[in-house]
Design an enzyme around this catalytic site. Structure first.
Site, PDB file in Angstrom:
ATOM      1  N   ASP A 198       0.895  -1.535  -0.294  1.00 39.47           N
ATOM      2  CA  ASP A 198       0.000  -0.003  -0.061  1.00 39.47           C
ATOM      3  C   ASP A 198       0.614   1.447   0.227  1.00 39.47           C
ATOM      4  OD1 ASP A 198      -2.710  -0.210  -0.278  1.00 39.47           O
ATOM      5  OD2 ASP A 198      -2.816  -1.104   2.098  1.00 39.47           O
TER       6      ASP A 198
HETATM    7  C1  GLC Z   1      -1.717  -3.384   5.449  1.00 37.69           C
HETATM    8  C2  GLC Z   1      -3.356  -3.434   4.579  1.00 37.69           C
HETATM    9  C3  GLC Z   1      -2.820  -4.809   3.528  1.00 37.69           C
HETATM   10  C4  GLC Z   1      -1.843  -4.154   2.635  1.00 37.69           C
HETATM   11  C5  GLC Z   1      -0.444  -4.552   3.609  1.00 37.69           C
HETATM   12  C6  GLC Z   1       0.809  -3.952   3.340  1.00 37.69           C
HETATM   13  O1  GLC Z   1      -1.435  -4.646   6.370  1.00 37.69           O
HETATM   14  O2  GLC Z   1      -4.259  -3.245   5.468  1.00 37.69           O
HETATM   15  O3  GLC Z   1      -4.514  -3.750   2.627  1.00 37.69           O
HETATM   16  O4  GLC Z   1      -1.558  -5.327   1.671  1.00 37.69           O
HETATM   17  O5  GLC Z   1      -0.764  -3.347   4.810  1.00 37.69           O
HETATM   18  O6  GLC Z   1       0.739  -2.498   2.873  1.00 37.69           O
END
Ligand code: GLC
Length: 803
Positions: free
Chosen positions: A494
């Site tokens: 993310d």
């Molecule tokens: C958090 C989010 C997830 C994402 C991860 C890596 O766990 O909930 O959706 O893939 O971060 O960024």
């Protein structure tokens, strides 16, 4: 220093010191009604939607010793007045003689001894009910009679959880409490926001007559509002004020005069905190749960639910810590993440910004399919409702209103408004569901796409299979200059948000994995033409990944919008990312020699004794182009931290190369059970996976955070059951393909599969990691390593000899 121990026979973790290094919690109920309870009895309870129907105010950021949400006070009559304490330690912080908080399956049980008084409180939500029960038993352990009172307390929040924190005028003006007296002499303290007084009532009551009550915090704490939860002034008066709040900070406090408890004598009080459309509607339940026998029955019902859930897969391996996780804590956490997604925890505060994440739930659901496949299917259906007609998916949605959004991508005007990975995860989830159940009819089920007309009617419906095809088509059409999928706002990571034009190697691999799954599925349902077409897509993406993304010793992770590599040896920071390595193996894109070298690089550069880092080295300063990842200091979270969710992917990749010793070493180094002895520095609960552990670039290397709601639960569970132990449902039957530590002499698993039970006994006489010499089904040798579907409701014996 120890804060507790595992009692596997009782299926609990027992916390023996309430002063755990971080707050440790357990979940009760479901998102329908429930929340979490901490190790000192504080609780956060909601009904339906933590953002818009929150009941209890719980502020995790307050100091550990502060009152949060709920507590219980006991007061002993002494010659000078009263000795007041909380048997839950917080908020009075008295010295205790004994403290045990049993973290059970859907319940907390706190047993404490203070001043010769033993308190046992069982805290749970009966299955499918909208009330929290606290079944409290108080025993006089001293030789003398003791006179005492018991005062349970809750603090309400406004139902709009965010407004509670942002609007300190409207909120207090609207909060009201009212006492209702029943014929039988019981009293119910109700609470509501004025606008909801005809539609949504919170209630707090017990099965014991109360002599007085309080609904206003200021009066309860006393000293004109300058009193404290540690020492509420009103508890030093004989009675509470019986004030029915018409505004302000609403609480519920109920005064129970227990009277004299003789030596050895005990008394039981059952409190209920619930919500209903009206009190009339709730009355029958309220009256029922006053009966200890009914409460006990409800508790047994809860226990039966969990026993049944856990019984679907039971393992017996040579590793005790793995058994502890796999037979209880890991599948339990999978169910919790299935229920709560990332909605409500001590870290994700549920104020409405997130709701259910599409990618998160599509991955979580795979963790429960072996235990509760039909509940899994319901969640899958829900997710498919927020898939767009073009095949991409809405990133997040509210499960009550089904209103969806594009997630954080809304915050950056100039960036794409979709995520490149969301819609591909659901392909994996649907295929896993069908492999587990054989329910191919599900593929024809019609489900609307997300877009609606002005009246709110869906613009288009499509079968489940059509939804999956649209997802594949979306990625096929959405590629950049190297023929790799465009990043969108982000992929699984993310926090790397690059301007339009960037490409994601992760999504390329996820797409490859989804294509592989689709080809297998399409062949099974005999759609050879499409299977072939998808096979071609697979081959061409494989070619692009290997042509453009191999960096010499590992695969790069992205091309940015200028075509520059990210995750390359050429970069100064962020040279290598774990996911580009694990997923190029999982997708089958990496040829064997590259796969082996890439995984060696992971081991050499990213592995630490506390787990595998997501990337290395961490970026050391904010860079608005890269975005979120650079907001963290090096070693934290996605920026060079140990992001646990990614660890099981490396384990899976290692098993695909036959490296059972390495896969298990990775399993072990993040097993929370094994953190029990270093919990002072690790800090989080040793009975569930956290999301992240600080990496070795950070001075607090080894410190865990964001426990419970993490995709780690589902993926470690899948990695261990399906890949290390290697018992993997597929369309034709149950594949047995273990990849275990060579030292293991074998292991056993009992698994329910398509209306039959398999007692699998794997022997490893030659001390190898992978390879099957012989499989006997009920004594008869079968060809290959797939146990056929039997569906006869019987128990079958499977003997497996590795070799
Ligand atoms: C958090 C989010 C997830 C994402 C991860 C890596 O766990 O909930 O959706 O893939 O971060 O960024």
């Amino acid at each position: 220093m120890s804060f507790g121990y595992f009692d596997d026979a009782q299926k609990v973790y027992v916390i023996t010191d309430p002063r755990t290094p971080a707050t440790w919690i357990n979940y009760i109920g479901t998102i329908g009604f429930g929340g979490f309870v901490d190790q000192t009895g504080g609780a956060l309870i909601c009904k339906g939607d933590p953002a818009l129907n929150r009941i209890i105010k719980y502020i995790p950021q307050l100091p550990n010793g502060d009152f949060k949400g709920e507590t219980l006070y006991i007061r002993i009559k002494v010659p000078s007045g009263y000795k007041v304490f909380s048997p839950f330690y917080v908020p009075t912080l008295d010295n205790y003689d004994r403290y045990e908080c049993r973290v059970g399956l859907g319940y907390m049980k706190i047993l404490s001894e203070f001043y010769g008084i033993r308190t046992e409180a069982v805290i749970f939500v009966p299955m499918n009910q909208s009330c929290e029960i606290r079944d409290i038993c108080i025993t006089n352990l001293t030789k003398e009679p003791i006179e005492l009172d018991v005062i349970p307390v809750v603090e309400y929040t406004h139902f709009d959880a965010l407004k509670q924190l942002t609007n300190a005028d409207w909120v207090p003006q609207t909060m009201q409490s009212k006492i209702v007296e029943e014929d039988a002499g019981y009293k119910i303290l109700t609470q509501y926001a004025f606008m909801n007084k005809e539609s949504r009532i919170n209630y707090f009551t017990s099965n014991y007559p109360i002599s007085s009550f309080e609904s206003d915090r200021k009066i309860f704490l006393g000293n004109m509002g300058y009193g404290t939860w540690k020492c509420p002034k009103s508890l030093y008066e004989d009675e509470l004020s019986n004030y029915e709040a018409r505004r302000g900070d609403n609480i519920g406090a109920l005064m129970h005069h227990i009277g004299i408890l003789e030596s050895g004598e005990h008394k039981e009080i059952i409190t209920q905190l619930g919500q209903a459309a009206s009190l009339r509607e709730a009355m029958q339940d309220i009256q029922r749960y006053r009966d200890p026998a009914i409460v006990n029955k409800a508790f047994i019902g809860l226990k039966e639910f969990w026993e049944n859930y856990l019984s679907k897969i039971v393992v017996d391996t040579p590793d005790a810590a793995m058994n502890t996780m796999l037979n209880m804590h890991n599948p339990r956490q999978c169910y919790i993440t299935k229920n709560w997604s990332r909605y409500l925890s001590q870290y994700q505060l549920g104020f409405g910004a997130r709701g259910i994440g599409f990618r998160d739930s599509a991955q979580d659901v795979m963790g429960i399919l072996g235990h509760a496949p039909e509940e899994g299917r319901e969640l899958i259906e829900m997710l498919l409702h927020v898939q767009n007609r073009n095949g991409s998916a809405m990133h997040q949605f509210n499960p009550v209103t089904m209103e969806a959004s594009a997630g954080d991508s809304r915050e950056m005007e100039d960036r794409p408004k979709y995520y490149s990975d969301d819609h591909l995860w659901i392909v994996l989830a649907v295929c896993a569901y069908i492999k587990e159940t054989g329910n191919t009819a599900f593929l024809s089920k019609q489900i609307p796409f997300y877009e609606k007309d002005k009246e709110g009617k869906p613009l288009e419906w499509g079968s489940v299979l059509e939804h999956l095809k649209r997802g594949i088509e979306f990625t096929k059409e959405d590629c950049g200059v190297h023929g790799l999928p465009l990043l969108g706002f982000a992929d699984w990571n993310d926090t790397v948000n690059l301007p339009y034009g960037a490409e994601s190697v992760f999504t390329a691999n996820l797409y490859g994995t989804a294509l592989k799954e689709m080809v297998e599925l399409l062949r099974y349902i005999r759609d050879e033409a499409l299977a072939q077409a998808y096979e071609e897509c697979y081959v061409s993406m494989k070619k692009n990944v290997n042509q453009y993304c191999w960096d010499g010793k590992w695969y790069i992770r992205y091309f940015d919008h200028h075509g520059q590599k990210i995750g390359s040896n050429e970069n100064e920071k962020g040279k290598i990312y774990a996911n580009a390595q694990s997923w190029s193996v999982i997708s089958g894109f990496a040829p064997y020699d590259r796969a082996a070298v890439a995984l060696q690089s992971v081991n050499r550069i990213l592995n630490t004794r506390n787990g595998i880092k997501l990337s290395d080295p961490g970026y050391d300063g904010y860079d608005s182009e890269k975005g979120g990842i650079t907001t963290y200091p090096p070693g934290a979270k996605e920026n060079g931290g140990i992001f646990l969710h990614s660890n099981p992917w490396v384990m899976m990749a290692e098993t695909m190369l036959g490296n059972g010793d390495q896969a298990f070493a990775y399993y072990n180094q993040i097993n929370p059970v094994l953190k029990n002895d270093v919990v002072e520095s690790y800090e989080c609960e040793p009975y569930c996976y956290p999301q992240n552990i600080l990496g070795d670039e950070h001075p607090q290397f080894g410190l865990a955070r964001n426990s419970w709601l993490s995709g780690t639960a589902s993926w470690v569970y899948q990695a261990s059951v399906k890949y290390i132990l290697g018992v993997r449902p597929n369309y034709e039957g149950l594949m047995i393909d273990p990849c275990i530590p060579s030292q293991w002499k074998g292991f056993r698993m009992r698994k329910h599969f398509r209306n039959a039970v398999f007692e699998i006994d794997v022997k490893n006489p030659e001390g190898i990691c992978k390879g099957i010499k012989q499989v006997l089904l009920d004594g008869k040798e079968i060809e290959g390593q797939i146990i056929p579907v039997l569906e006869d409701g019987k128990v079958h014996n499977v003997q497996v000899i590795m070799g």
